[in-house]
Design an enzyme around this catalytic site. Structure first.
Site, PDB file in Angstrom:
ATOM      1  N   LYS A  73       0.839  -1.199   0.000  1.00  0.00           N
ATOM      2  CA  LYS A  73       0.000   0.000   0.000  1.00  0.00           C
ATOM      3  C   LYS A  73       0.874   1.250   0.000  1.00  0.00           C
ATOM      4  O   LYS A  73       1.877   1.313   0.718  1.00  0.00           O
ATOM      5  CB  LYS A  73      -0.911   0.020   1.228  1.00  0.00           C
ATOM      6  CG  LYS A  73      -1.687  -1.278   1.443  1.00  0.00           C
ATOM      7  CD  LYS A  73      -2.405  -1.289   2.780  1.00  0.00           C
ATOM      8  CE  LYS A  73      -2.899  -2.683   3.097  1.00  0.00           C
ATOM      9  NZ  LYS A  73      -1.792  -3.584   3.525  1.00  0.00           N
TER      10      LYS A  73
ATOM     11  N   HIS B 148      -3.202   3.518   0.793  1.00  0.00           N
ATOM     12  CA  HIS B 148      -3.472   3.119   2.172  1.00  0.00           C
ATOM     13  C   HIS B 148      -4.633   3.898   2.768  1.00  0.00           C
ATOM     14  O   HIS B 148      -5.511   3.341   3.428  1.00  0.00           O
ATOM     15  CB  HIS B 148      -2.217   3.306   3.019  1.00  0.00           C
ATOM     16  CG  HIS B 148      -2.137   2.362   4.170  1.00  0.00           C
ATOM     17  ND1 HIS B 148      -0.960   1.763   4.580  1.00  0.00           N
ATOM     18  CD2 HIS B 148      -3.078   1.892   5.001  1.00  0.00           C
ATOM     19  CE1 HIS B 148      -1.206   0.973   5.617  1.00  0.00           C
ATOM     20  NE2 HIS B 148      -2.478   1.044   5.890  1.00  0.00           N
TER      21      HIS B 148
END
Length: 215
Positions: A73, A106
């Site tokens: 991420k 993220h």
């Protein structure tokens, strides 16, 4: 193992092993153990600080790379096009791989539109195997629909009208829906009818369009 077929036909295991809050020193051993007992989806992130340990475990496992599904991420500090693109290259180097199976944003903070464009370019270059394959606008529309909101997108371009309608062939992950919810500041971005100054200005404008007072 049961697999989910993503929009571009990439198969993703339904069950995986995550290394959140696993120290860099422990990551290699933990991932090695996970692989040895049968896990084939390994979930890490730039913010976890343990991508190198994950990569080392995979490299030493003897398992063919194509049999392991790696998710990472892009962290919020990298949420611009340039920083996201550079961070993807850094993640590839730390993981010791030519491609990452699934790369996510993220959290939807910063210039996440620019960061998403970096994901698209990395996907086109073969450095990322899977993503939603949708535009940021399509992802936003899908998130609103999944939150039971009726959406009325506007465009003067026919191709974008078609894109806006093409949001019923995919679903967002729980993580992405949570990230979407996190950016809700509970205030209107265009016209806040709860703001006294806005309301006063609106009433003054309406009054200016009338021959007499509003009330």
């Amino acid at each position: 193992m049961k697999y989910k077929r993503l929009n571009n036909s990439v198969l993703m295991p339904y069950l995986g092993y995550g290394v959140y809050q696993v120290s860099p020193a422990e990551a290699e051993r933990c991932v090695a153990d996970a692989l040895s007992v049968g896990y084939r989806l390994i979930d890490t992130a730039q913010a976890y600080g343990n991508e190198e340990g994950v990569g080392a475990a995979i490299a030493k496992s003897g398992i063919p790379r194509e049999e392991i599904f790696i998710t990472s991420k892009v962290w919020v500090s990298n949420a611009t096009y340039e920083r996201a693109a550079a961070s993807i290259e850094e993640s590839l180097a730390k993981l010791g791989t030519d491609y990452i199976d699934l790369m996510l944003l993220h959290q939807a903070y910063g210039d996440y539109h620019g960061a998403y464009r970096a994901l698209e370019d990395a996907y086109d270059a073969g450095k990322i195997r899977a993503k939603y394959g949708k535009t940021p606008a399509q992802v936003i529309l899908r998130a609103l629909i999944e939150n039971d909101v009726v959406v009325i997108p506007k465009s003067t371009h026919k191709d974008r009208m078609e894109q806006n309608l093409n949001v019923f062939d995919f679903e967002l992950s729980d993580e992405d829906l949570s990230a979407f919810a996190a950016i809700d500041e509970n205030k209107a971005l265009v016209l806040d009818h709860s703001d006294p100054q806005t309301v006063t200005g609106l009433l003054n404008w309406i009054t200016s369009q009338l021959d007499g007072p509003l009330y």
